[in-house]
Design a protein around this motif. Sequence first.
Motif, PDB file in Angstrom:
ATOM      1  N   SER A  98      33.928  10.731 -23.311  1.00 24.48           N
ATOM      2  CA  SER A  98      33.006  11.802 -22.955  1.00 24.48           C
ATOM      3  C   SER A  98      33.721  12.935 -22.228  1.00 24.48           C
ATOM      4  CB  SER A  98      31.881  11.256 -22.069  1.00 24.48           C
ATOM      5  OG  SER A  98      31.071  12.299 -21.575  1.00 24.48           O
ATOM      6  N   SER A 292      26.354  11.867 -18.913  1.00 20.30           N
ATOM      7  CA  SER A 292      26.536  11.078 -20.134  1.00 20.30           C
ATOM      8  C   SER A 292      25.263  10.325 -20.495  1.00 20.30           C
ATOM      9  CB  SER A 292      27.705  10.095 -19.977  1.00 20.30           C
ATOM     10  OG  SER A 292      27.375   9.001 -19.148  1.00 20.30           O
ATOM     11  N   GLU A 295      22.995  13.057 -22.144  1.00 20.35           N
ATOM     12  CA  GLU A 295      23.527  13.422 -23.455  1.00 20.35           C
ATOM     13  C   GLU A 295      23.346  12.289 -24.460  1.00 20.35           C
ATOM     14  OE1 GLU A 295      26.999  16.570 -22.011  1.00 20.35           O
ATOM     15  OE2 GLU A 295      27.567  14.542 -22.637  1.00 20.35           O
ATOM     16  N   SER A 296      23.545  11.055 -24.014  1.00 22.21           N
ATOM     17  CA  SER A 296      23.376   9.914 -24.910  1.00 22.21           C
ATOM     18  C   SER A 296      21.918   9.702 -25.293  1.00 22.21           C
ATOM     19  CB  SER A 296      23.929   8.642 -24.256  1.00 22.21           C
ATOM     20  OG  SER A 296      25.332   8.705 -24.130  1.00 22.21           O
ATOM     21  N   THR A 341      30.226   7.445 -23.886  1.00 21.78           N
ATOM     22  CA  THR A 341      28.998   8.108 -24.292  1.00 21.78           C
ATOM     23  C   THR A 341      28.864   7.999 -25.804  1.00 21.78           C
ATOM     24  OG1 THR A 341      27.706  10.141 -24.011  1.00 21.78           O
ATOM     25  CG2 THR A 341      29.988  10.392 -24.694  1.00 21.78           C
ATOM     26  N   SER A 343      29.136   9.155 -29.419  1.00 26.00           N
ATOM     27  CA  SER A 343      29.955  10.156 -30.102  1.00 26.00           C
ATOM     28  C   SER A 343      29.058  11.010 -30.993  1.00 26.00           C
ATOM     29  CB  SER A 343      31.036   9.462 -30.938  1.00 26.00           C
ATOM     30  OG  SER A 343      31.740  10.393 -31.716  1.00 26.00           O
ATOM     31  N   SER A 465      27.137  20.939 -18.237  1.00 20.50           N
ATOM     32  CA  SER A 465      26.605  20.284 -19.436  1.00 20.50           C
ATOM     33  C   SER A 465      25.380  21.010 -19.961  1.00 20.50           C
ATOM     34  CB  SER A 465      26.249  18.825 -19.123  1.00 20.50           C
ATOM     35  OG  SER A 465      25.463  18.268 -20.161  1.00 20.50           O
TER      36      SER A 465
END
Length: 524
Positions: A98, A292, A295-296, A341, A343, A465
């Motif tokens: 990540s 992360s 985002e995940s 995290t 991809s 982010s």
Amino acid sequence: MEAPKTEEISHPPMDQLHGLEYCIDSNPSWVESVVLGFQHYILALGTAVMIPSFLVPLMGGTDGDKVRVVQILLFVEGINTLLQTLFGTRLPTVMGGSYAFMVPIISIIHDSSLASIQDPHLRFVNTMRAVQGAMIVASSIQIILGFSQLWAICSRFFSPLGMVPVIALAGFGLFDRGFPVVGHCVEIGIPMLILFVAFSQYLKNFNARQLPILERFALLISTTVIWSYAHLLTASGTYKHRPELTQHNCRTDRANLISSAPWIMIPYPFEWGVPTFDVGHAFTMMAAVLVSLIESTGAYKAASRLASATPPPPHVLSRGVGWQGIGILLNGLFGTLTGSTVSVENVGLLGSTRVGSRRVVQISAGFMICFSMLGKFGAFFASIPFPIFAAMYCVLFGLVASVGLSFLQFTNMNSMRNLFITGVALFLGFSIPEYFREYTAKALHGPTHTSARWFNDFLNTIFFSSSTVAFIVAVFLDNTLDYKDSSKDRGMPWWVKFRTFNGDTRNEEFYTLPFNLNRFFPPS
């Protein structure tokens, strides 16, 4: 002229995407699955090489250290991918390194107690141990939020409208990894982009034995062609008198990965020594773990759509976050230099190949583990020039972003409320991180600049982010702005059946744990 009928100008919302050849629990033939798994492995190499290639030299590490970190990272990525696909969300997601961890790691690298060490190797080892300690402590955030089901409770406040900017910016927010990197070597980057689009889209109907070979294996074929072309340019001396930066980005022999890699290498925990622990470092790293996590969350929802599955119910999402926390703990124990995290590029590959099979991703995990131990072979594939990966990202990141936008079909986009939330969240998701990046580039520190360094790094990590900023803005506005009277406009009537495991009969098919483990961990 006769007026068009309603069904000719509108498209009904659909829970699952059409046109996918294989969904999450259907599988191609074993030969096709192995080749597709190898494609996912090749794609995962980009991030696995880029992050250590940037960070290791800053820490005082050598080419040998860089190769070692790349191989350890791939090894742990393979383990984390297997854990996630078997016991986590069970979605076909590759768990990669990540970029969210870059800010806290760079802060640790520049810590005065570490930066003052004169011996480069000693500085590298001590910095690595400090990063490991911070990551081990910070992993507890996701482990607690996931396995306690706290994230499941939080996710009940998410609506389709609130998730649109989060998922979209999981792809769009990575724009700086795309064409700006292609531009570092346009003579191989642009041909790669054109060839990948041509094979995967314009020539997708070319079949060999009823197999759409160009569409299904576009990444592998185009990478082979352009990599060979790049090697030909290198061998012919094209770059012999070009600037050093151009040679680094274009040549196929400048990474020093193959020559520095051992033939056989077995990664093991605490290889760099016993981790060291610092409260400030750990607190900073917690910000990256939260980023992360967000985002995940967006990437999981995108993956479910590209795998033709239902959106993961809250307890499944929380379970996946818990196992992702275990993955970050493994990152800390082994010393991978970055956390775990989903991809995003590999999620995009599900849509490009139209294969969302879980088995394919598990096979790719096998390649990661195998080639990380066979050092020379793994380093050979890892020496692909970065502009080739960046060309793929231009397509795959965009595909993931468009999946996020597809959730708008479940909302009322004739509502001024919804238009306001979507537009503001998307714009600020782009604009705020860009402000933080520009400010940092000029001032050499983030906009948050107090005497408490850990506080500065925490906020700077959060606001670097795009997905995280979009998440904060969209979820806050969606749950405070006329939310009681806007349930239908937000898409909640469609979403409500996916808020419990038993709300949709298809959930059992997609998300039930293997080995009859649901007896011990019953769905909620």
